[in-house]
Design a protein around this motif. Structure first.
Motif, PDB file in Angstrom:
ATOM      1  N   GLU A  34      35.489  43.188  40.608  1.00  0.00           N
ATOM      2  CA  GLU A  34      35.605  41.838  41.157  1.00  0.00           C
ATOM      3  C   GLU A  34      34.658  41.621  42.329  1.00  0.00           C
ATOM      4  N   THR A  35      34.354  42.677  43.077  1.00  0.00           N
ATOM      5  CA  THR A  35      33.424  42.528  44.196  1.00  0.00           C
ATOM      6  C   THR A  35      31.987  42.404  43.708  1.00  0.00           C
ATOM      7  N   LEU A  36      31.596  43.274  42.763  1.00  0.00           N
ATOM      8  CA  LEU A  36      30.207  43.275  42.296  1.00  0.00           C
ATOM      9  C   LEU A  36      29.901  42.096  41.384  1.00  0.00           C
ATOM     10  N   SER A  37      30.883  41.653  40.614  1.00  0.00           N
ATOM     11  CA  SER A  37      30.649  40.552  39.671  1.00  0.00           C
ATOM     12  C   SER A  37      31.166  39.219  40.196  1.00  0.00           C
ATOM     13  N   ARG A  38      31.559  39.162  41.470  1.00  0.00           N
ATOM     14  CA  ARG A  38      32.042  37.925  42.095  1.00  0.00           C
ATOM     15  C   ARG A  38      33.278  37.378  41.380  1.00  0.00           C
ATOM     16  N   GLY A  39      34.278  38.255  41.211  1.00  0.00           N
ATOM     17  CA  GLY A  39      35.569  37.787  40.740  1.00  0.00           C
ATOM     18  C   GLY A  39      35.892  38.070  39.292  1.00  0.00           C
ATOM     19  N   LYS A  40      35.166  38.974  38.627  1.00  0.00           N
ATOM     20  CA  LYS A  40      35.417  39.240  37.217  1.00  0.00           C
ATOM     21  C   LYS A  40      35.670  40.723  36.980  1.00  0.00           C
ATOM     22  N   THR A  41      36.673  41.011  36.157  1.00  0.00           N
ATOM     23  CA  THR A  41      36.839  42.334  35.561  1.00  0.00           C
ATOM     24  C   THR A  41      36.431  42.222  34.096  1.00  0.00           C
ATOM     25  N   LEU A  42      36.529  43.327  33.367  1.00  0.00           N
ATOM     26  CA  LEU A  42      36.155  43.277  31.957  1.00  0.00           C
ATOM     27  C   LEU A  42      37.074  42.338  31.185  1.00  0.00           C
ATOM     28  N   GLY A  43      38.367  42.377  31.503  1.00  0.00           N
ATOM     29  CA  GLY A  43      39.300  41.476  30.827  1.00  0.00           C
ATOM     30  C   GLY A  43      39.023  40.018  31.149  1.00  0.00           C
ATOM     31  N   LYS A  44      38.761  39.713  32.411  1.00  0.00           N
ATOM     32  CA  LYS A  44      38.454  38.328  32.795  1.00  0.00           C
ATOM     33  C   LYS A  44      37.131  37.885  32.200  1.00  0.00           C
ATOM     34  N   LEU A  45      36.173  38.803  32.110  1.00  0.00           N
ATOM     35  CA  LEU A  45      34.889  38.456  31.502  1.00  0.00           C
ATOM     36  C   LEU A  45      35.080  38.086  30.032  1.00  0.00           C
ATOM     37  N   ALA A  46      35.952  38.828  29.331  1.00  0.00           N
ATOM     38  CA  ALA A  46      36.200  38.530  27.919  1.00  0.00           C
ATOM     39  C   ALA A  46      36.901  37.190  27.733  1.00  0.00           C
ATOM     40  N   MET A  47      37.751  36.798  28.681  1.00  0.00           N
ATOM     41  CA  MET A  47      38.514  35.556  28.562  1.00  0.00           C
ATOM     42  C   MET A  47      37.859  34.384  29.282  1.00  0.00           C
ATOM     43  N   GLY A  48      36.716  34.606  29.915  1.00  0.00           N
ATOM     44  CA  GLY A  48      36.039  33.518  30.613  1.00  0.00           C
ATOM     45  C   GLY A  48      36.724  33.105  31.889  1.00  0.00           C
TER      46      GLY A  48
ATOM     47  N   ARG B 286      45.492  34.516  31.368  1.00  0.00           N
ATOM     48  CA  ARG B 286      45.548  35.521  32.421  1.00  0.00           C
ATOM     49  C   ARG B 286      46.301  36.762  31.957  1.00  0.00           C
ATOM     50  N   ILE B 287      47.372  36.581  31.203  1.00  0.00           N
ATOM     51  CA  ILE B 287      48.125  37.717  30.678  1.00  0.00           C
ATOM     52  C   ILE B 287      47.255  38.546  29.737  1.00  0.00           C
ATOM     53  N   ILE B 288      46.505  37.859  28.851  1.00  0.00           N
ATOM     54  CA  ILE B 288      45.640  38.581  27.917  1.00  0.00           C
ATOM     55  C   ILE B 288      44.551  39.340  28.672  1.00  0.00           C
ATOM     56  N   ALA B 289      43.963  38.707  29.690  1.00  0.00           N
ATOM     57  CA  ALA B 289      42.938  39.389  30.485  1.00  0.00           C
ATOM     58  C   ALA B 289      43.506  40.620  31.179  1.00  0.00           C
ATOM     59  N   GLN B 290      44.727  40.512  31.709  1.00  0.00           N
ATOM     60  CA  GLN B 290      45.350  41.656  32.363  1.00  0.00           C
ATOM     61  C   GLN B 290      45.641  42.777  31.368  1.00  0.00           C
ATOM     62  N   LEU B 291      46.095  42.433  30.171  1.00  0.00           N
ATOM     63  CA  LEU B 291      46.350  43.451  29.154  1.00  0.00           C
ATOM     64  C   LEU B 291      45.058  44.151  28.738  1.00  0.00           C
ATOM     65  N   LEU B 292      43.965  43.407  28.651  1.00  0.00           N
ATOM     66  CA  LEU B 292      42.681  44.027  28.327  1.00  0.00           C
ATOM     67  C   LEU B 292      42.252  44.996  29.417  1.00  0.00           C
TER      68      LEU B 292
END
Length: 320
Positions: free
Chosen positions: A77-91, A22-28
């Motif tokens: 997060e609204t359009l992708s149902r809970g994902k940002t670019l950082g979360k997408l990269a980290m799964g 989660r930290i890595i996704a937030q930093l991205l």
């Protein structure tokens, strides 16, 4: 893993995202937002030098920064149902507490919490960030403050694949077939069945002593919810494999029945227990009552064969 009960009373086991991912996704995400904020500042400063006064430029700059800090996570997060670019990269994915997709309101609450309390809002973030770290470590679902306010948590979608079940543990052993036909396992919790399945998948990876000890412990735990008890001398791994095989077969049978019922509804066939009127199936109808007179007899065609007489012995065991 987090056990989540949906609105339909279905129990789900979801892999909660770990704190480092989660930290890595937030930093991205911050690495994406910072250049966007710099771009907004450059555009506003150039516009201010040509067309805007100081107050107007400051207002436009604030609006642009807020749009990047809040609008970016809310939109993604609204359009992708809970994902940002950082979360997408980290799964990773943000979901509701009931396991459902994240809603716009929840994405907005999470973004406002990050903007004004936890990450961007200086000097409040000096208190909000440690508080978010504490709640994330204390919560079983790893919730930061924004998740607590919004009723969400973050799950790990790209979890490592589980090892396949050993073929010998995918069916009921022949000596247990008669016993398995009468199993009552509706009280078996999902997490207990999951533990037994995990044990069987790692069976040959365990040392013999640990294998025997864990097997007896799991068999004893499962036996508290399943009846009747297995035949004497049944090995724990055979008992667990039989219980899971019967449970899996029954769940597949129920799923097949549900799919068949849905297919009949889609095809327009009346559901079981309903009757079709002159204009089609009667929705929610029950079996059509018998309105025929008491002395009514069905007409029999002249060429219809006569029914054979029933035999005296139907094959049932006669009473003593």
């Amino acid at each position: 893993m987090a056990e989540v009960v949906t609105g339909e009373a279905v129990v789900l086991d979801l892999a909660v995202a770990r704190f480092p991912s989660r930290i890595i996704a937030q930093l991205l995400d911050i690495c994406v937002q910072l250049p966007a904020i710099a771009f907004v500042e450059i555009v506003v400063l150039r516009s201010a030098a040509q067309h805007l006064n100081g107050a107007s430029a400051a207002a436009v700059l604030i609006l642009g920064v807020v749009a990047v800090i809040i609008g970016y996570p809310v939109a993604f997060e609204t359009l992708s149902r809970g994902k940002t670019l950082g979360k997408l990269a980290m799964g990773l994915r943000v979901v509701s507490d009931d396991g459902g997709p994240e809603r716009f309101r929840q994405a907005l609450i999470r973004a406002l919490s990050a903007a004004f309390i936890e990450i961007w809002g200086f000097p409040i973030n000096l208190i909000g960030m440690p508080a978010g770290l504490i709640t994330s470590m204390a919560s079983a679902k790893g919730k930061r403050l924004g998740d607590v306010f919004a009723g969400t948590f973050v799950i790990q979608e790209r979890a490592p694949a589980r090892p396949d079940l050993i073929p010998a543990f995918t069916f009921v052993a022949p000596p247990l077939l008669g016993w398995a036909q009468h199993l009552e396992l509706s009280r078996l919790p999902d997490h207990v069945a999951a533990n037994a399945s995990s044990y069987l998948r790692r069976y040959y990876q365990l040392r013999p002593a640990a294998r025997a000890q864990i097997g007896w412990q799991l068999a004893t735990e499962v036996a508290a919810y399943v009846s009747p008890p297995p035949p004497g001398g049944t090995p724990p791994e055979a008992y667990l494999a039989a219980v899971l095989a019967v449970r899996r077969d029954r769940e597949q049978a129920r799923l097949a029945q549900r799919q068949a019922a849905q297919a009949r509804l889609v095809a327009g066939a009346p559901p079981a227990g309903s009757w079709a009127g002159p204009d089609g199936p009667v929705a929610g109808g029950t079996a059509m009552p018998d309105t025929k007179p008491a002395d009514w007899t069905e007409p029999v065609p002249a060429d219809a064969p006569s029914a054979p007489a029933p035999p005296e012995d139907y094959g049932f065991a006669k009473p003593f």
